[in-house]
Design a protein around this motif. Structure first.
Motif, PDB file in Angstrom:
ATOM      1  N   PRO A  33       0.232  73.756 118.984  1.00 19.15           N
ATOM      2  CA  PRO A  33       0.218  72.962 117.751  1.00 19.15           C
ATOM      3  C   PRO A  33      -1.146  72.309 117.557  1.00 19.15           C
ATOM      4  N   ARG A  34      -1.543  72.148 116.322  1.00 17.10           N
ATOM      5  CA  ARG A  34      -2.843  71.572 116.010  1.00 17.10           C
ATOM      6  C   ARG A  34      -2.738  70.088 115.675  1.00 17.10           C
ATOM      7  N   PHE A  35      -1.691  69.447 116.172  1.00 17.47           N
ATOM      8  CA  PHE A  35      -1.646  68.007 116.013  1.00 17.47           C
ATOM      9  C   PHE A  35      -0.979  67.342 117.204  1.00 17.47           C
ATOM     10  N   ILE A  36      -1.467  66.125 117.468  1.00 19.80           N
ATOM     11  CA  ILE A  36      -1.051  65.355 118.636  1.00 19.80           C
ATOM     12  C   ILE A  36      -0.461  64.047 118.142  1.00 19.80           C
ATOM     13  N   ALA A  37       0.732  63.733 118.614  1.00 18.65           N
ATOM     14  CA  ALA A  37       1.384  62.461 118.317  1.00 18.65           C
ATOM     15  C   ALA A  37       1.181  61.548 119.519  1.00 18.65           C
ATOM     16  N   LEU A  38       0.460  60.451 119.324  1.00 23.73           N
ATOM     17  CA  LEU A  38       0.196  59.499 120.403  1.00 23.73           C
ATOM     18  C   LEU A  38       1.126  58.305 120.281  1.00 23.73           C
ATOM     19  N   TYR A  39       1.691  57.911 121.429  1.00 22.13           N
ATOM     20  CA  TYR A  39       2.632  56.793 121.494  1.00 22.13           C
ATOM     21  C   TYR A  39       2.156  55.808 122.557  1.00 22.13           C
ATOM     22  N   GLY A  40       2.348  54.541 122.310  1.00 19.53           N
ATOM     23  CA  GLY A  40       2.008  53.527 123.304  1.00 19.53           C
ATOM     24  C   GLY A  40       1.691  52.208 122.633  1.00 19.53           C
ATOM     25  N   ASP A  41       1.786  51.144 123.419  1.00 19.00           N
ATOM     26  CA  ASP A  41       1.550  49.804 122.917  1.00 19.00           C
ATOM     27  C   ASP A  41       0.080  49.589 122.577  1.00 19.00           C
ATOM     28  N   LEU A  42      -0.189  48.493 121.923  1.00 16.85           N
ATOM     29  CA  LEU A  42      -1.533  48.087 121.560  1.00 16.85           C
ATOM     30  C   LEU A  42      -2.383  47.960 122.827  1.00 16.85           C
ATOM     31  N   GLY A  43      -3.551  48.588 122.821  1.00 14.66           N
ATOM     32  CA  GLY A  43      -4.490  48.445 123.921  1.00 14.66           C
ATOM     33  C   GLY A  43      -4.240  49.282 125.158  1.00 14.66           C
ATOM     34  N   VAL A  44      -3.349  50.282 125.080  1.00 16.56           N
ATOM     35  CA  VAL A  44      -3.057  51.076 126.284  1.00 16.56           C
ATOM     36  C   VAL A  44      -4.041  52.218 126.520  1.00 16.56           C
ATOM     37  N   GLY A  45      -4.816  52.591 125.506  1.00 20.38           N
ATOM     38  CA  GLY A  45      -5.785  53.656 125.710  1.00 20.38           C
ATOM     39  C   GLY A  45      -5.641  54.856 124.799  1.00 20.38           C
ATOM     40  N   LYS A  46      -4.911  54.709 123.702  1.00 19.66           N
ATOM     41  CA  LYS A  46      -4.749  55.835 122.771  1.00 19.66           C
ATOM     42  C   LYS A  46      -6.099  56.283 122.206  1.00 19.66           C
ATOM     43  N   THR A  47      -6.928  55.327 121.817  1.00 25.34           N
ATOM     44  CA  THR A  47      -8.235  55.680 121.268  1.00 25.34           C
ATOM     45  C   THR A  47      -9.132  56.275 122.345  1.00 25.34           C
ATOM     46  N   ALA A  48      -9.045  55.797 123.569  1.00 21.61           N
ATOM     47  CA  ALA A  48      -9.823  56.388 124.675  1.00 21.61           C
ATOM     48  C   ALA A  48      -9.423  57.849 124.874  1.00 21.61           C
ATOM     49  N   HIS A  83      -8.563  61.808 112.973  1.00 21.45           N
ATOM     50  CA  HIS A  83      -7.989  60.775 113.837  1.00 21.45           C
ATOM     51  C   HIS A  83      -7.299  59.745 112.952  1.00 21.45           C
ATOM     52  N   PHE A  84      -5.981  59.747 112.995  1.00 20.51           N
ATOM     53  CA  PHE A  84      -5.166  58.863 112.165  1.00 20.51           C
ATOM     54  C   PHE A  84      -4.691  57.653 112.958  1.00 20.51           C
ATOM     55  N   ASP A  85      -4.489  56.549 112.271  1.00 24.14           N
ATOM     56  CA  ASP A  85      -3.857  55.365 112.844  1.00 24.14           C
ATOM     57  C   ASP A  85      -2.761  54.944 111.868  1.00 24.14           C
ATOM     58  N   MET A  86      -1.515  55.075 112.292  1.00 21.42           N
ATOM     59  CA  MET A  86      -0.370  54.812 111.420  1.00 21.42           C
ATOM     60  C   MET A  86       0.201  53.407 111.598  1.00 21.42           C
ATOM     61  N   TYR A  87      -0.560  52.534 112.265  1.00 23.94           N
ATOM     62  CA  TYR A  87      -0.089  51.179 112.540  1.00 23.94           C
ATOM     63  C   TYR A  87       0.344  50.451 111.273  1.00 23.94           C
ATOM     64  N   VAL A 109      -7.764  69.650 113.971  1.00 17.84           N
ATOM     65  CA  VAL A 109      -6.759  69.046 114.842  1.00 17.84           C
ATOM     66  C   VAL A 109      -6.517  67.637 114.336  1.00 17.84           C
ATOM     67  N   CYS A 110      -5.263  67.241 114.207  1.00 17.63           N
ATOM     68  CA  CYS A 110      -4.904  65.893 113.800  1.00 17.63           C
ATOM     69  C   CYS A 110      -4.382  65.134 115.016  1.00 17.63           C
ATOM     70  N   ALA A 111      -5.002  64.005 115.322  1.00 23.13           N
ATOM     71  CA  ALA A 111      -4.563  63.133 116.410  1.00 23.13           C
ATOM     72  C   ALA A 111      -4.057  61.845 115.763  1.00 23.13           C
ATOM     73  N   VAL A 112      -2.786  61.512 116.007  1.00 27.13           N
ATOM     74  CA  VAL A 112      -2.126  60.437 115.270  1.00 27.13           C
ATOM     75  C   VAL A 112      -1.683  59.314 116.203  1.00 27.13           C
ATOM     76  N   GLU A 113      -2.366  58.161 116.100  1.00 23.71           N
ATOM     77  CA  GLU A 113      -1.941  56.982 116.842  1.00 23.71           C
ATOM     78  C   GLU A 113      -0.797  56.297 116.100  1.00 23.71           C
ATOM     79  N   TRP A 114       0.048  55.606 116.843  1.00 29.48           N
ATOM     80  CA  TRP A 114       1.210  54.911 116.293  1.00 29.48           C
ATOM     81  C   TRP A 114       2.156  55.891 115.593  1.00 29.48           C
ATOM     82  N   SER A 115       2.380  57.016 116.237  1.00 29.45           N
ATOM     83  CA  SER A 115       3.251  58.056 115.682  1.00 29.45           C
ATOM     84  C   SER A 115       4.690  57.603 115.505  1.00 29.45           C
ATOM     85  N   GLU A 116       5.094  56.594 116.265  1.00 25.84           N
ATOM     86  CA  GLU A 116       6.470  56.100 116.130  1.00 25.84           C
ATOM     87  C   GLU A 116       6.737  55.563 114.730  1.00 25.84           C
ATOM     88  N   ASN A 117       5.691  55.202 113.993  1.00 20.06           N
ATOM     89  CA  ASN A 117       5.866  54.705 112.626  1.00 20.06           C
ATOM     90  C   ASN A 117       6.090  55.808 111.608  1.00 20.06           C
TER      91      ASN A 117
END
Length: 153
Positions: A33-48, A83-87, A109-117
């Motif tokens: 797949p050409r997209f990544i769903a990133l999950y995790g609390d604020l400051g855990v390292g999603k952007t890293a 690089h998306f941020d769905m916060y 490639v789409c990388a999506v932070e806060w995918s739970e939203n």
């Protein structure tokens, strides 16, 4: 490493290196797949993680969280990374309203932070969950569909 995988990193640099490893796998296997769903609390390292991932495709990119812009584009010689941020989004409907399907169709490639939203829009994505274990330690779990199951790194 084979997937699904759950690994411990002990620094931002190790988290970035794991992101770069996933990017290599995706670059070598067009069936992933050409997209990544990133999950995790604020400051855990999603952007890293995204910074490491992006380093393969756009080595000179200065990756930062797109919290206020919603999406940052990092152009590469081969694949580009969105690089998306769905916060700030409240639903998948809002993501579709900003043209999610158009981004997917562009071949980047789409990388999506806060995918739970925007969970409904993440079907079929490679899932990366980052959990804080200590000051610098993180558990990073990478999962995906059938195409990821036989992948070794």
């Amino acid at each position: 490493m084979t997937f699904p995988a759950s690994l411990i990193t002990n620094s931002a640099e190790q988290t970035e290196a794991l992101g770069a490893t996933l990017a290599e796998a995706m670059d070598n296997d067009a069936s992933l797949p050409r997209f990544i769903a990133l999950y995790g609390d604020l400051g855990v390292g999603k952007t890293a993680f995204v910074r490491g991932f992006t380093s393969l495709f756009s080595p000179k990119a200065r990756v930062k969280s797109p919290t206020f812009a919603l999406v940052n584009e990092y152009r590469g010689a081969g694949l580009s990374v969105f690089h998306f941020d769905m916060y700030r989004l409240g639903s998948s409907d809002e993501l579709f309203d900003i043209g999610w399907e158009d981004y997917l169709a562009r071949g980047a490639v789409c990388a999506v932070e806060w995918s739970e939203n925007v969970e409904e829009a993440m079907e079929g994505a490679i899932s990366v969950t980052i959990e804080k274990l200590g000051e610098d330690a993180r558990r990073i779990t990478i999962e995906g569909g059938d195409s990821l199951a036989d992948l070794s790194l």
